[in-house]
Design an enzyme around this catalytic site. Structure first.
Site, PDB file in Angstrom:
ATOM      1  N   PHE A 122       0.858  -1.187   0.000  1.00  0.00           N
ATOM      2  CA  PHE A 122       0.000   0.000   0.000  1.00  0.00           C
ATOM      3  C   PHE A 122       0.895   1.237   0.000  1.00  0.00           C
ATOM      4  CE2 PHE A 122      -2.266   3.062   2.900  1.00  0.00           C
ATOM      5  CZ  PHE A 122      -3.380   3.308   2.110  1.00  0.00           C
ATOM      6  N   LEU A 124       1.076   5.115   0.388  1.00  0.00           N
ATOM      7  CA  LEU A 124       0.483   6.413   0.752  1.00  0.00           C
ATOM      8  C   LEU A 124       1.575   7.406   1.137  1.00  0.00           C
ATOM      9  CD1 LEU A 124      -1.751   8.407   1.779  1.00  0.00           C
ATOM     10  CD2 LEU A 124      -1.749   7.153   3.943  1.00  0.00           C
ATOM     11  N   GLU A 126       4.665   9.824   1.984  1.00  0.00           N
ATOM     12  CA  GLU A 126       5.729  10.476   1.216  1.00  0.00           C
ATOM     13  C   GLU A 126       6.610  11.251   2.182  1.00  0.00           C
ATOM     14  OE1 GLU A 126       4.012  12.844  -1.895  1.00  0.00           O
ATOM     15  OE2 GLU A 126       2.867  11.151  -2.696  1.00  0.00           O
ATOM     16  N   ARG A 267      15.193 -17.534  37.377  1.00  0.00           N
ATOM     17  CA  ARG A 267      16.337 -16.707  37.785  1.00  0.00           C
ATOM     18  C   ARG A 267      16.395 -16.590  39.309  1.00  0.00           C
ATOM     19  NH1 ARG A 267      21.335 -14.533  36.951  1.00  0.00           N
ATOM     20  NH2 ARG A 267      21.457 -12.341  37.582  1.00  0.00           N
ATOM     21  N   GLU A 363       0.879   3.130  10.371  1.00  0.00           N
ATOM     22  CA  GLU A 363      -0.577   3.124  10.152  1.00  0.00           C
ATOM     23  C   GLU A 363      -1.283   4.218  10.968  1.00  0.00           C
ATOM     24  OE1 GLU A 363      -2.787  -0.297   9.266  1.00  0.00           O
ATOM     25  OE2 GLU A 363      -1.083  -1.300   8.355  1.00  0.00           O
TER      26      GLU A 363
HETATM   27  N1  COS Z   1     -13.599   7.369   6.633  1.00  0.00           N
HETATM   28  C1  COS Z   1     -14.179   7.957   5.560  1.00  0.00           C
HETATM   29  N2  COS Z   1     -13.932   9.239   5.218  1.00  0.00           N
HETATM   30  C2  COS Z   1     -13.091   9.945   5.976  1.00  0.00           C
HETATM   31  C3  COS Z   1     -12.451   9.395   7.111  1.00  0.00           C
HETATM   32  C4  COS Z   1     -12.748   8.049   7.435  1.00  0.00           C
HETATM   33  N3  COS Z   1     -12.184   7.465   8.490  1.00  0.00           N
HETATM   34  N4  COS Z   1     -11.659  10.334   7.682  1.00  0.00           N
HETATM   35  C5  COS Z   1     -11.795  11.441   6.937  1.00  0.00           C
HETATM   36  N5  COS Z   1     -12.659  11.196   5.926  1.00  0.00           N
HETATM   37  C6  COS Z   1     -13.102  12.141   4.893  1.00  0.00           C
HETATM   38  C7  COS Z   1     -13.702  13.383   5.530  1.00  0.00           C
HETATM   39  O1  COS Z   1     -15.092  13.204   5.761  1.00  0.00           O
HETATM   40  C8  COS Z   1     -13.446  14.429   4.487  1.00  0.00           C
HETATM   41  O2  COS Z   1     -14.415  14.287   3.446  1.00  0.00           O
HETATM   42  P1  COS Z   1     -15.048  15.589   2.735  1.00  0.00           P
HETATM   43  O3  COS Z   1     -14.005  16.021   1.751  1.00  0.00           O
HETATM   44  O4  COS Z   1     -16.281  15.089   2.112  1.00  0.00           O
HETATM   45  O5  COS Z   1     -15.289  16.597   3.833  1.00  0.00           O
HETATM   46  C9  COS Z   1     -12.110  14.022   3.886  1.00  0.00           C
HETATM   47  O6  COS Z   1     -11.961  12.619   4.178  1.00  0.00           O
HETATM   48  C10 COS Z   1     -10.965  14.785   4.488  1.00  0.00           C
HETATM   49  O7  COS Z   1     -11.012  14.584   5.896  1.00  0.00           O
HETATM   50  P2  COS Z   1     -10.261  15.526   6.944  1.00  0.00           P
HETATM   51  O8  COS Z   1     -10.537  16.951   6.615  1.00  0.00           O
HETATM   52  O9  COS Z   1     -10.581  15.039   8.315  1.00  0.00           O
HETATM   53  O10 COS Z   1      -8.741  15.223   6.570  1.00  0.00           O
HETATM   54  P3  COS Z   1      -7.409  15.806   7.180  1.00  0.00           P
HETATM   55  O11 COS Z   1      -6.561  16.225   6.040  1.00  0.00           O
HETATM   56  O12 COS Z   1      -7.691  16.763   8.283  1.00  0.00           O
HETATM   57  O13 COS Z   1      -6.688  14.480   7.793  1.00  0.00           O
HETATM   58  C11 COS Z   1      -6.231  12.718   9.329  1.00  0.00           C
HETATM   59  C12 COS Z   1      -7.268  13.676   8.707  1.00  0.00           C
HETATM   60  C13 COS Z   1      -5.125  13.467  10.096  1.00  0.00           C
HETATM   61  C14 COS Z   1      -7.009  11.837  10.306  1.00  0.00           C
HETATM   62  C15 COS Z   1      -5.608  11.872   8.209  1.00  0.00           C
HETATM   63  O14 COS Z   1      -4.745  12.627   7.409  1.00  0.00           O
HETATM   64  C16 COS Z   1      -4.869  10.656   8.742  1.00  0.00           C
HETATM   65  O15 COS Z   1      -5.463   9.626   9.002  1.00  0.00           O
HETATM   66  N6  COS Z   1      -3.524  10.761   8.900  1.00  0.00           N
HETATM   67  C17 COS Z   1      -2.715   9.638   9.283  1.00  0.00           C
HETATM   68  C18 COS Z   1      -2.276   8.928   8.052  1.00  0.00           C
HETATM   69  C19 COS Z   1      -1.689   7.607   8.333  1.00  0.00           C
HETATM   70  O16 COS Z   1      -2.283   6.747   8.971  1.00  0.00           O
HETATM   71  N7  COS Z   1      -0.474   7.407   7.829  1.00  0.00           N
HETATM   72  C20 COS Z   1       0.177   6.171   7.949  1.00  0.00           C
HETATM   73  C21 COS Z   1       0.545   5.721   6.586  1.00  0.00           C
HETATM   74  S1  COS Z   1       0.040   4.147   6.172  1.00  0.00           S
HETATM   75  S2  COS Z   1       1.351   3.023   7.046  1.00  0.00           S
END
Ligand code: COS
Length: 383
Positions: A122, A124, A126, A267, A363
């Site tokens: 997967f 994502l 960067e 131990r 994650e």
């Molecule tokens: N399920 C479905 N939709 C979701 C969601 C979820 N769990 N979380 C957010 N969304 C949707 C929101 O509803 C919003 O939709 P709209 O555009 O219709 O409003 C959109 O996604 C953007 O959401 P939001 O504004 O909350 O996004 P942010 O940019 O503020 O980011 C976080 C939110 C910080 C929670 C997100 O960037 C995140 O999860 N970061 C961590 C990433 C991660 O896990 N990285 C590890 C890499 S993989 S090993």
């Protein structure tokens, strides 16, 4: 404690327990030392049909659910979360196809991943988009019948080992989070390559590399879902997979407790086994309470997610935070119980402590997960 598992669930535990005891535990130190990808063990897991656990039967899988996957990952985590991560990352890689993919993509990519013939990954993260996942810079531009991808993904588990990569890229920068889309990229696609393996503190059996896209051309129909839905698919993917990371944490914590308790029984200091001293007993008691409460929360969260698939974010993040914080604490305390021996690499708790750290980071860091829980509470209490 008895969780009253069904016959089928117990079978998943038994198979993964056997692989952990017979294949993973005897080899984990060497895999860690050599930074070696556990291909043979993964092949054994494929022969036991474990890669099909989450894939529906019509695509060659077992048709299991989040709870089944948690049971399997807990056992693997007890042995080595490097191996567990390599296994879990293949599921992470196919979640976007399962969640949003077309029938054609499902038919093409799920069956070979279900048999373990192909691994998935997967893409994502960067360099400048970690917690801020919507800040990615990789782009995909439609050119005739092909998408052209440019950019670099960082720290991708199973990089260089997988054959199927699900990758998120910006297709319309003006639309923010609604301007990202997901794609399937295959090993060997023109313009796609993986960087060298990263050197890591822990989970060294898993492979972590960059994914590099330089005018990488893929067919138009490799888009996963509709254009612009990539970020939502990413969020749903992570909601689905985080209980698995929590389960790796429960397993690691159980393994560390097992090591600490058996060491404390044999131990002898001041003429007694050190388990006879209250200071050690209290440490072991707190470790056992942590393990059992983390397991209970992870199991219950997984069951909630199975029953309420549209309401997973809070349960998923809560169990990820709690179980991985417990794993870090229990592994650290296990090193303390073993004292100087715990610091030496001939005992497994040193590796467990190094490995545990990533659980609180990947994650989605536990700090970001607390934001997710907080935001969900904010919505609940507004009702
Ligand atoms: N399920 C479905 N939709 C979701 C969601 C979820 N769990 N979380 C957010 N969304 C949707 C929101 O509803 C919003 O939709 P709209 O555009 O219709 O409003 C959109 O996604 C953007 O959401 P939001 O504004 O909350 O996004 P942010 O940019 O503020 O980011 C976080 C939110 C910080 C929670 C997100 O960037 C995140 O999860 N970061 C961590 C990433 C991660 O896990 N990285 C590890 C890499 S993989 S090993």
């Amino acid at each position: 404690m008895d969780y009253f598992l069904t016959e089928e669930q117990q079978m998943i535990v038994d198979i993964t327990r056997q692989i952990t005891d017979e294949k993973i535990i005897p080899n984990r130190a060497e895999l860690d030392e050599k930074h070696q990808f556990p291909r043979e063990i993964l092949n054994d897991m494929a022969r036991a049909d474990l890669f099909g656990l989450l894939i529906p039967e019509e695509y060659g899988g077992f048709g299991g659910n989040c709870f089944d996957s948690v049971l399997a990952l807990e056992q693997l985590g007890r042995g080595c979360i490097g191996v567990g991560t390599a296994f879990a990352a293949s599921s992470l890689g196919i979640y976007p196809i399962l969640i949003s993919g077309s029938e054609e993509l499902k038919k093409k990519y799920l069956p070979p991943v279900a048999t373990g013939e192909k691994f998935a990954a997967f893409g994502l993260t960067e360099a400048n988009a970690g917690s801020d996942a919507s800040g990615i810079q990789t782009t995909a531009v439609l050119d005739g019948d092909e998408w052209v991808l440019n950019g670099t993904k960082q720290w991708i588990t199973n990089g260089g080992e997988a054959q199927v990569y699900t990758v998120v890229a910006i297709t319309d920068r003006s639309k923010g989070a609604r301007g990202a889309s997901m794609f399937v990229v295959e090993e060997g696609d023109p313009g796609f390559s993986c960087g060298p393996k990263e050197k890591k503190m822990g989970i060294r059996a898993s492979s972590t590399t960059e994914l590099i896209f330089k005018d990488c051309r893929i067919p138009k129909d490799r888009i996963i879902g509709r254009q612009g839905t990539g970020f939502i698919t990413v969020m749903k993917t992570l909601d689905s997979s985080r209980p698995g990371i929590a389960a790796l944490g429960v397993g690691l914590a159980q393994g560390a407790l097992d090591e600490a308790a058996s060491y404390a029984k044999q131990r002898v200091q001041f003429g007694k086994p050190i388990i006879a001293f209250q200071a050690v007993q209290h440490m072991l008691a707190d470790m056992a309470i942590g393990v059992e409460s983390a397991r209970a929360l992870v199991y219950q969260s997984a069951k909630h997610i199975v029953a309420h698939p549209k309401d997973m974010s809070k349960a998923s993040s809560m169990c990820k935070i709690y179980a991985t914080d417990v794993a870090m604490k229990v592994a650290t305390d296990a090193v303390q119980v073993l004292g100087g021996y715990g610091f030496m690499s001939e005992y497994p708790v040193e590796k467990m402590m190094r490995d545990a750290k990533i659980l609180q980071i990947y994650e989605g860091t536990n700090q970001i997960q607390r934001n997710v829980v907080g935001q969900e509470l904010n919505k609940e209490y507004a009702k």
